[in-house]
Enzyme design. Structure first.
Site, PDB file in Angstrom:
ATOM      1  N   HIS A   1       0.824  -1.225   0.000  1.00  0.00           N
ATOM      2  CA  HIS A   1       0.000   0.000   0.000  1.00  0.00           C
ATOM      3  C   HIS A   1       0.851   1.265   0.000  1.00  0.00           C
ATOM      4  O   HIS A   1       0.339   2.348  -0.244  1.00  0.00           O
ATOM      5  CB  HIS A   1      -0.912   0.017   1.233  1.00  0.00           C
ATOM      6  CG  HIS A   1      -2.038  -0.963   1.135  1.00  0.00           C
ATOM      7  ND1 HIS A   1      -3.334  -0.600   0.859  1.00  0.00           N
ATOM      8  CD2 HIS A   1      -2.061  -2.314   1.235  1.00  0.00           C
ATOM      9  CE1 HIS A   1      -4.114  -1.664   0.819  1.00  0.00           C
ATOM     10  NE2 HIS A   1      -3.358  -2.729   1.043  1.00  0.00           N
TER      11      HIS A   1
ATOM     12  N   ASP B   1       3.740   9.531  -0.991  1.00  0.00           N
ATOM     13  CA  ASP B   1       2.579   8.744  -0.595  1.00  0.00           C
ATOM     14  C   ASP B   1       2.333   7.658  -1.623  1.00  0.00           C
ATOM     15  O   ASP B   1       2.439   7.923  -2.832  1.00  0.00           O
ATOM     16  CB  ASP B   1       1.336   9.659  -0.516  1.00  0.00           C
ATOM     17  CG  ASP B   1       0.423   9.276   0.624  1.00  0.00           C
ATOM     18  OD1 ASP B   1       0.366   8.080   0.954  1.00  0.00           O
ATOM     19  OD2 ASP B   1      -0.238  10.176   1.174  1.00  0.00           O
TER      20      ASP B   1
END
Ligand code: F6P
Length: 480
Positions: free
Chosen positions: A158, A366
């Site tokens: 992720h 991110d």
């Protein structure tokens, strides 16, 4: 349809009485478990004494089983607060400078993966598919294979995957990143991440096919692709439409007193670029004084991982910066920044997103950033707000209607906020429509489907070493 066993560090056991508060990982896992029999295994979030840890607790909800284990205090420190969040998290977010490595914590991390495998092993049936999530569990497939489980096992990362040179700074990387070769399928958030991981395995001696989507390493074949994680777009848009009519929304709107809302929503984490964003906002008030009194910047930031020292530091830095900007530009009747250290329900956040004229999503790094996607999905199509997005968020590969900024450039951030606030309605609508169409066509159900069909595909590919073994066995039998 085979049963799906999902494994992640935390498990979101649904609370039939509580508010809907599912985070990105929970929404993703629930999409994968939709319409199929499933089991979700992981840490309960609780710690206990060493001798009673790892006793699985099973909760049945409809066709799903939730199996959780507690961690011992030592394992929680070494695995979660230690190696996972003080070494893997910073290094995979390109922050080698923040990594604090100890051999004890690495062995705690490997030990917890082995204990996860011990506790999970008894629940696995031969025809289950297994889907493991995130950096806490890089070596889990290796541990499961060592216990004889030859099931299809997929892994999804992720968070970002940095270039090979950075991965090589990870002490004993072969035990963590290298162990990914025990999965049949490895998924990353972006094509950029996938390419970084390919280069790492290439440097370790893996051989790649011509299309570079699979490689052979240590006797195994692994499929490696990008699967950008998504949101439940339609559901989220509906939730925002309803939430804007809530009492909570009315109260916030009234408090704004006609000012435009600029919104940031992030866990308190150094990867999110919150200090740089606050400085960018300060620069905006400095360079564009005409906006003073006419905007309110609301930063919603639930605290996170507060036992890790770097997180305590960022807390202090952000508090000081908010104080400085409010002190410098504030007036008795106007506070430029409202800073809130609290988590809100999905509905309350959806209302805030819809109300905000500007969504500021400016992480330093991110994997994807689902706030960016939720912000877009929550907008009013007739009068949408503008997303200001960091070039370093995985979402920037997809959301081409955003105003893209480098979060390290205060002046550029200030100009982007000004551009967003001035943007004419037709341009806002055109940008929103483009992004919404993309998010509707690539929602979380599609994401789960794509990953699971790639997992099926990974088991259909001829396995180089299996074939060589079979060939050798056939030849040997000619001689005996
Ligand atoms: O983004 C990675 C992630 O591990 C998410 O899965 C999770 O929701 C978030 O970080 C918060 O992490 P933690 O479980 O450490 O609070």
């Amino acid at each position: 349809m085979p049963r799906l066993v999902v494994v992640s560090n935390r498990v979101a056991v649904p609370d039939p009485e509580g508010p809907r508060q599912a985070g990105g990982l929970a929404v993703a896992v629930n999409a994968a478990l939709k319409r199929r029999e499933g089991l979700w295994f992981g840490w309960s979030g609780a710690t206990c004494a060493d001798d009673i840890a790892y006793k699985p607790k099973v909760i049945e909800r409809r066709r799903r089983s939730f199996v959780t284990i507690d961690l011992s205090h030592t394992d929680y420190q070494e695995y979660y607060n230690g190696f996972a969040n003080r070494v893997l998290w910073p290094i995979l977010h390109y922050r080698v400078d923040l990594a604090e490595f100890t051999a004890v914590e690495l062995s705690g991390y490997l030990r917890v993966n082995s204990r996860f495998a011990d506790a999970l092993s008894g629940f696995i049936r031969p025809d289950d598919w297994i889907w493991v999530h995130d950096y806490h569990l890089l070596p889990l497939a290796k541990e499961l294979r060592a216990r004889g489980h030859d099931n299809p096992i997929g892994f999804f990362l992720h968070i970002p995957c940095p270039p090979s040179d950075i991965l090589l700074a990870l002490p004993q990387h072969a035990d963590t990143m290298g162990a990914l070769a025990h999965y049949d399928l490895v998924g990353t958030q972006t094509e950029h991440d996938a390419e970084n991981l390919r280069q790492y395995f290439e440097q370790q001696g893996a051989s790649f096919g011509r299309n570079r989507t699979s490689f052979d390493f240590d006797g195994r074949r692994v499929l490696l692709r990008a699967f950008p994680v998504a949101i439940a777009t339609g559901v989220y848009a509906r939730a925002a439409r309803n939430a804007i009519r809530s009492d909570f929304a009315a109260e916030v709107r009234e408090s704004l007193n006609g000012r435009k809302l600029i919104l940031g929503v992030d866990r308190l984490d150094y990867s999110k670029g919150i200090p740089q964003r606050i400085q960018g906002f300060g620069q905006f008030l400095d360079s564009y004084p005409q906006w003073r009194h006419h905007v309110t910047y609301l930063q919603v930031t639930p605290t996170s991982r507060s036992e890790v020292p770097e997180y305590a530091d960022i807390n202090q830095t952000v508090n000081e910066l908010v104080g400085q900007i409010n002190g410098r530009y504030g007036e008795p009747a106007w506070t430029p920044i409202r800073y809130v250290n609290r988590a809100y329900s999905r509905a309350s956040l959806a209302a805030l997103y819809r109300m905000a004229a500007v969504g500021l999503v400016t992480p330093l790094r991110d994997g994807m950033n689902l706030v960016a996607k939720e912000y877009v999905a929550a907008q009013d199509p007739e009068n949408p707000g503008v997303l200001v997005l960091s070039q370093f968020a995985g979402a920037a590969e997809e959301l081409d209607g955003a105003v893209v900024v480098n979060p390290l450039e205060s002046e550029a951030m200030a100009a982007a906020i000004d551009q967003a606030l001035h943007m004419p309605l037709p341009e806002r609508q055109a940008r929103y429509r483009r992004m919404y169409r993309h998010l509707a066509a690539n929602d979380i159900d599609r994401w789960a489907e794509r990953f699971l069909s790639a997992l099926a595909e990974s088991r259909q590919q001829p396995r180089l070493f299996d074939n060589l073994r079979q060939l050798f066995a056939a030849r040997a039998s000619l001689f005996f």
